[in-house]
Design an enzyme around this catalytic site. Structure first.
Site, PDB file in Angstrom:
ATOM      1  N   PRO A 110      33.341  40.894  41.288  1.00 30.24           N
ATOM      2  CA  PRO A 110      32.271  39.927  41.530  1.00 30.24           C
ATOM      3  C   PRO A 110      32.587  38.498  41.092  1.00 30.24           C
ATOM      4  O   PRO A 110      33.193  38.281  40.049  1.00 30.24           O
ATOM      5  CB  PRO A 110      31.088  40.499  40.723  1.00 30.24           C
ATOM      6  N   ASN A 111      32.160  37.596  41.923  1.00 31.90           N
ATOM      7  CA  ASN A 111      32.230  36.142  41.722  1.00 31.90           C
ATOM      8  C   ASN A 111      33.624  35.555  41.926  1.00 31.90           C
ATOM      9  O   ASN A 111      33.789  34.337  41.904  1.00 31.90           O
ATOM     10  CB  ASN A 111      31.680  35.735  40.334  1.00 31.90           C
ATOM     11  N   ARG A 140      34.604  26.635  41.119  1.00 31.76           N
ATOM     12  CA  ARG A 140      33.798  26.445  39.915  1.00 31.76           C
ATOM     13  C   ARG A 140      34.681  26.731  38.698  1.00 31.76           C
ATOM     14  O   ARG A 140      35.656  27.459  38.803  1.00 31.76           O
ATOM     15  CB  ARG A 140      32.629  27.435  39.855  1.00 31.76           C
ATOM     16  N   TYR A 143      39.560  29.010  35.232  1.00 27.27           N
ATOM     17  CA  TYR A 143      40.196  29.816  36.277  1.00 27.27           C
ATOM     18  C   TYR A 143      41.151  29.024  37.180  1.00 27.27           C
ATOM     19  O   TYR A 143      41.772  29.607  38.071  1.00 27.27           O
ATOM     20  CB  TYR A 143      39.120  30.500  37.132  1.00 27.27           C
ATOM     21  N   ASN A 181      41.571  43.181  39.911  1.00 28.98           N
ATOM     22  CA  ASN A 181      40.874  42.324  38.966  1.00 28.98           C
ATOM     23  C   ASN A 181      39.394  42.674  39.128  1.00 28.98           C
ATOM     24  O   ASN A 181      38.734  42.159  40.038  1.00 28.98           O
ATOM     25  CB  ASN A 181      41.119  40.843  39.262  1.00 28.98           C
ATOM     26  N   ALA A 198      33.800  41.016  36.061  1.00 26.01           N
ATOM     27  CA  ALA A 198      32.874  41.467  35.005  1.00 26.01           C
ATOM     28  C   ALA A 198      32.716  42.985  34.973  1.00 26.01           C
ATOM     29  O   ALA A 198      32.358  43.552  33.919  1.00 26.01           O
ATOM     30  CB  ALA A 198      31.520  40.784  35.187  1.00 26.01           C
ATOM     31  N   HIS A 223      34.245  45.204  32.133  1.00 21.92           N
ATOM     32  CA  HIS A 223      33.620  45.407  30.829  1.00 21.92           C
ATOM     33  C   HIS A 223      32.411  46.341  30.890  1.00 21.92           C
ATOM     34  O   HIS A 223      31.819  46.646  29.855  1.00 21.92           O
ATOM     35  CB  HIS A 223      33.204  44.044  30.245  1.00 21.92           C
ATOM     36  N   ASP A 280      36.371  55.795  36.535  1.00 25.42           N
ATOM     37  CA  ASP A 280      36.493  57.165  37.065  1.00 25.42           C
ATOM     38  C   ASP A 280      37.203  57.175  38.418  1.00 25.42           C
ATOM     39  O   ASP A 280      38.025  58.053  38.696  1.00 25.42           O
ATOM     40  CB  ASP A 280      35.110  57.813  37.208  1.00 25.42           C
ATOM     41  N   GLU A 334      46.163  46.192  36.280  1.00 28.78           N
ATOM     42  CA  GLU A 334      44.927  45.432  36.033  1.00 28.78           C
ATOM     43  C   GLU A 334      45.317  43.976  35.766  1.00 28.78           C
ATOM     44  O   GLU A 334      46.197  43.717  34.939  1.00 28.78           O
ATOM     45  CB  GLU A 334      44.220  46.027  34.800  1.00 28.78           C
ATOM     46  N   HIS A 386      43.903  40.019  34.918  1.00 31.27           N
ATOM     47  CA  HIS A 386      42.863  39.043  34.580  1.00 31.27           C
ATOM     48  C   HIS A 386      43.493  37.662  34.566  1.00 31.27           C
ATOM     49  O   HIS A 386      44.536  37.464  33.928  1.00 31.27           O
ATOM     50  CB  HIS A 386      42.207  39.343  33.229  1.00 31.27           C
ATOM     51  N   ILE A 387      42.856  36.738  35.246  1.00 36.55           N
ATOM     52  CA  ILE A 387      43.372  35.373  35.354  1.00 36.55           C
ATOM     53  C   ILE A 387      43.366  34.708  33.985  1.00 36.55           C
ATOM     54  O   ILE A 387      44.341  34.085  33.567  1.00 36.55           O
ATOM     55  CB  ILE A 387      42.515  34.578  36.361  1.00 36.55           C
ATOM     56  N   SER A 388      42.245  34.847  33.288  1.00 39.21           N
ATOM     57  CA  SER A 388      42.127  34.270  31.943  1.00 39.21           C
ATOM     58  C   SER A 388      42.578  35.295  30.911  1.00 39.21           C
ATOM     59  O   SER A 388      42.701  36.491  31.204  1.00 39.21           O
ATOM     60  CB  SER A 388      40.674  33.854  31.683  1.00 39.21           C
ATOM     61  N   ARG A 437      38.592  35.058  24.637  1.00 34.18           N
ATOM     62  CA  ARG A 437      37.260  34.641  25.061  1.00 34.18           C
ATOM     63  C   ARG A 437      36.181  35.402  24.276  1.00 34.18           C
ATOM     64  O   ARG A 437      36.447  35.949  23.209  1.00 34.18           O
ATOM     65  CB  ARG A 437      37.149  34.811  26.580  1.00 34.18           C
ATOM     66  N   ARG A 490      34.136  40.364  26.325  1.00 32.98           N
ATOM     67  CA  ARG A 490      35.219  40.491  27.309  1.00 32.98           C
ATOM     68  C   ARG A 490      36.427  41.209  26.730  1.00 32.98           C
ATOM     69  O   ARG A 490      37.425  41.438  27.421  1.00 32.98           O
ATOM     70  CB  ARG A 490      35.655  39.111  27.819  1.00 32.98           C
TER      71      ARG A 490
HETATM   72  O1  CA2 Z   1      39.927  36.349  33.863  1.00 32.57           O
HETATM   73  C1  CA2 Z   1      39.570  37.105  34.779  1.00 32.57           C
HETATM   74  O2  CA2 Z   1      40.247  37.282  35.790  1.00 32.57           O
HETATM   75  C2  CA2 Z   1      38.207  37.788  34.714  1.00 32.57           C
HETATM   76  O3  CA2 Z   1      38.356  39.078  35.290  1.00 32.57           O
HETATM   77  C3  CA2 Z   1      37.278  36.944  35.525  1.00 32.57           C
HETATM   78  C4  CA2 Z   1      35.821  37.451  35.470  1.00 32.57           C
HETATM   79  C5  CA2 Z   1      35.365  37.670  34.046  1.00 32.57           C
HETATM   80  O4  CA2 Z   1      34.068  38.264  34.030  1.00 32.57           O
HETATM   81  C6  CA2 Z   1      36.331  38.562  33.275  1.00 32.57           C
HETATM   82  O5  CA2 Z   1      35.863  38.674  31.951  1.00 32.57           O
HETATM   83  C7  CA2 Z   1      37.722  37.965  33.290  1.00 32.57           C
HETATM   84  C8  CA2 Z   1      34.903  36.437  36.124  1.00 32.57           C
HETATM   85  C9  CA2 Z   1      35.202  36.200  37.564  1.00 32.57           C
HETATM   86  C10 CA2 Z   1      34.358  35.088  38.045  1.00 32.57           C
HETATM   87  O6  CA2 Z   1      35.203  34.182  38.680  1.00 32.57           O
HETATM   88  C11 CA2 Z   1      34.797  32.916  38.825  1.00 32.57           C
HETATM   89  C12 CA2 Z   1      35.715  32.045  39.324  1.00 32.57           C
HETATM   90  C13 CA2 Z   1      35.377  30.739  39.470  1.00 32.57           C
HETATM   91  C14 CA2 Z   1      34.112  30.292  39.142  1.00 32.57           C
HETATM   92  C15 CA2 Z   1      33.183  31.180  38.646  1.00 32.57           C
HETATM   93  C16 CA2 Z   1      33.529  32.507  38.502  1.00 32.57           C
END
Ligand code: CA2
Length: 151
Positions: free
Chosen positions: A11-12, A19, A24, A75, A78, A81, A88, A99, A101-103, A108, A112
């Site tokens: 998601p997102n 954003r 990111y 990836n 959210a 978590h 499963d 797996e 994760h960009i960040s 953080r 997370r």
């Molecule tokens: O660091 C990552 O890749 C995350 O999976 C990104 C998730 C976050 O909930 C994880 O804890 C770490 C959030 C993805 C939302 O991506 C956005 C990108 C740009 C602007 C807003 C949200």
């Protein structure tokens, strides 16, 4: 089908590059997809690339990957978590799972720090930006070439 790698995004992540660039970066998910297709092709794989904001959709794609995918990169955003359902579904796969994760989720917020996915992943890549997807593709290619199937 044996030469297909799934790349799934939660998601997102459709907002990537649009954003919160301080967390990111400025690369969009379309850019990531293009880079994955290019590198996947160089490594001899077809890439199936998806993003969804719906947990059930991600689970359905994981089930689809059970039908002979060479590897899966995820990836879960959210859902990392929160989702025992994604844990499963991944547990049923026999191919390598990376797996991404960009960040760096460990630098953080505390919520997370725990991943329901890491315990069923072959490997994890965090904090390498969107380059992490390409590292994951190379790792799956390496595991396939070395005959290491699954976990
Ligand atoms: O660091 C990552 O890749 C995350 O999976 C990104 C998730 C976050 O909930 C994880 O804890 C770490 C959030 C993805 C939302 O991506 C956005 C990108 C740009 C602007 C807003 C949200």
């Amino acid at each position: 089908m044996a030469s297909t790698i799934y790349v799934l995004n939660g998601p997102n992540l459709n907002l990537l590059g649009k954003r919160q660039p301080e967390i990111y970066g400025r690369v969009t998910l379309a850019d990531v997809e293009a880079d994955c297709r290019r590198l996947g092709g160089e490594l001899g794989f077809d890439v199936v690339f998806h993003q969804s904001n719906a947990e059930f959709q991600i689970i359905d794609w994981i089930h689809e990957a059970r039908d002979g995918a060479a590897g899966l990169i995820i990836n879960p955003a959210a859902f990392t978590h929160t989702s025992i359902a994604i844990h499963d579904a991944l547990h049923t796969l026999e191919c390598p799972i990376i797996e991404v994760h960009i960040s760096n989720i460990h630098k953080r917020e505390a919520f997370r720090h725990h991943s329901h996915v890491s315990s069923v992943a072959t490997g994890t890549i965090v904090g390498c930006g969107t380059h992490g997807y390409l590292l994951a593709l190379r790792q799956i290619a390496h595991l396939v070439a070395s005959g290491t199937i699954g976990h």
